[in-house]
Design a protein around this motif. Structure first.
Motif, PDB file in Angstrom:
ATOM      1  N   MET A  54      28.930  10.705  -1.568  1.00 51.42           N
ATOM      2  CA  MET A  54      29.564  10.608  -0.250  1.00 51.42           C
ATOM      3  C   MET A  54      30.538   9.443  -0.192  1.00 51.42           C
ATOM      4  SD  MET A  54      26.429  11.632   2.267  1.00 51.42           S
ATOM      5  CE  MET A  54      27.386  11.419   3.736  1.00 51.42           C
ATOM      6  N   ILE A  55      30.162   8.298  -0.760  1.00 50.93           N
ATOM      7  CA  ILE A  55      31.071   7.151  -0.772  1.00 50.93           C
ATOM      8  C   ILE A  55      32.327   7.477  -1.575  1.00 50.93           C
ATOM      9  CG2 ILE A  55      31.352   4.791  -1.636  1.00 50.93           C
ATOM     10  CD1 ILE A  55      28.434   4.310  -0.837  1.00 50.93           C
ATOM     11  N   GLY A  56      32.164   8.135  -2.719  1.00 54.01           N
ATOM     12  CA  GLY A  56      33.317   8.510  -3.531  1.00 54.01           C
ATOM     13  C   GLY A  56      34.238   9.482  -2.822  1.00 54.01           C
ATOM     14  N   LEU A  57      33.662  10.456  -2.131  1.00 49.84           N
ATOM     15  CA  LEU A  57      34.493  11.419  -1.408  1.00 49.84           C
ATOM     16  C   LEU A  57      35.204  10.771  -0.226  1.00 49.84           C
ATOM     17  CD1 LEU A  57      32.204  14.559  -1.476  1.00 49.84           C
ATOM     18  CD2 LEU A  57      34.336  14.214  -2.698  1.00 49.84           C
ATOM     19  N   VAL A  58      34.530   9.877   0.474  1.00 48.12           N
ATOM     20  CA  VAL A  58      35.171   9.189   1.596  1.00 48.12           C
ATOM     21  C   VAL A  58      36.318   8.317   1.093  1.00 48.12           C
ATOM     22  CG1 VAL A  58      34.802   7.382   3.330  1.00 48.12           C
ATOM     23  CG2 VAL A  58      33.218   9.282   3.166  1.00 48.12           C
ATOM     24  N   LEU A  59      36.092   7.598  -0.006  1.00 47.10           N
ATOM     25  CA  LEU A  59      37.162   6.764  -0.556  1.00 47.10           C
ATOM     26  C   LEU A  59      38.339   7.596  -1.050  1.00 47.10           C
ATOM     27  CD1 LEU A  59      35.184   4.011  -2.469  1.00 47.10           C
ATOM     28  CD2 LEU A  59      36.478   3.782  -0.363  1.00 47.10           C
ATOM     29  N   SER A  60      38.062   8.760  -1.638  1.00 49.95           N
ATOM     30  CA  SER A  60      39.170   9.601  -2.090  1.00 49.95           C
ATOM     31  C   SER A  60      39.944  10.170  -0.909  1.00 49.95           C
ATOM     32  CB  SER A  60      38.664  10.724  -2.987  1.00 49.95           C
ATOM     33  OG  SER A  60      37.927  11.667  -2.235  1.00 49.95           O
ATOM     34  N   ARG A  64      44.393   9.237   0.936  1.00 50.51           N
ATOM     35  CA  ARG A  64      45.408  10.189   1.385  1.00 50.51           C
ATOM     36  C   ARG A  64      46.083   9.761   2.682  1.00 50.51           C
ATOM     37  NH1 ARG A  64      41.904  15.643   0.380  1.00 50.51           N
ATOM     38  NH2 ARG A  64      41.696  15.370  -1.875  1.00 50.51           N
ATOM     39  N   VAL A  65      45.546   8.754   3.357  1.00 50.64           N
ATOM     40  CA  VAL A  65      46.101   8.305   4.633  1.00 50.64           C
ATOM     41  C   VAL A  65      47.337   7.445   4.363  1.00 50.64           C
ATOM     42  CG1 VAL A  65      45.649   6.907   6.679  1.00 50.64           C
ATOM     43  CG2 VAL A  65      43.838   8.350   5.738  1.00 50.64           C
ATOM     44  N   PRO A  66      48.454   7.746   5.000  1.00 52.52           N
ATOM     45  CA  PRO A  66      49.651   6.903   4.818  1.00 52.52           C
ATOM     46  C   PRO A  66      49.528   5.616   5.637  1.00 52.52           C
ATOM     47  CG  PRO A  66      50.133   8.712   6.296  1.00 52.52           C
ATOM     48  CD  PRO A  66      48.727   8.919   5.804  1.00 52.52           C
ATOM     49  N   TRP A  67      48.943   4.582   5.054  1.00 51.77           N
ATOM     50  CA  TRP A  67      48.632   3.349   5.783  1.00 51.77           C
ATOM     51  C   TRP A  67      49.893   2.623   6.244  1.00 51.77           C
ATOM     52  CZ3 TRP A  67      43.885   2.957   7.392  1.00 51.77           C
ATOM     53  CH2 TRP A  67      42.872   3.588   6.689  1.00 51.77           C
TER      54      TRP A  67
END
Length: 101
Positions: A54-60, A64-67
């Motif tokens: 879950m941590i890996g998927l959240v970080l991936s 993708r967010v254009p910060w």
């Protein structure tokens, strides 16, 4: 809804691969020491594997967010909804006066 389905399918795939790795890596318990310890053969801890997945998927997904564009979008949203924010501030002020008077 599409992102939730993608997250769930990737999580299920990771759990499936972890289960296959556990079954493939598990040695048969033939010694009395392993059998009497109560833990059985050495395998993966599914809770920590699930948390790691879950941590890996959240970080991936966060990559993708254009910060760089978020401050510009936030300011544009506030300017676009300026009238509604002004009305909400007035309503909160009036409710506060009614409650504390």
């Amino acid at each position: 809804m599409r992102s939730i389905a993608a997250f769930s399918s990737l999580l299920a795939l990771g759990l499936l691969v972890g289960g296959i790795l556990t079954l493939a890596a598990r040695a048969p318990a033939t010694t009395n020491a392993v059998a009497s310890s109560g833990h059985g053969a050495i395998g993966l801890d599914f809770r920590s594997m699930l948390i790691g997945l879950m941590i890996g998927l959240v970080l991936s997904n966060l990559t993708r967010v254009p910060w760089g564009e978020l401050p510009r979008r936030a300011v544009a949203w506030v300017l676009h909804h300026e009238r509604n924010l002004y009305r909400a501030a007035l309503a909160a002020m009036f409710v506060g006066v009614l409650l504390f008077y």
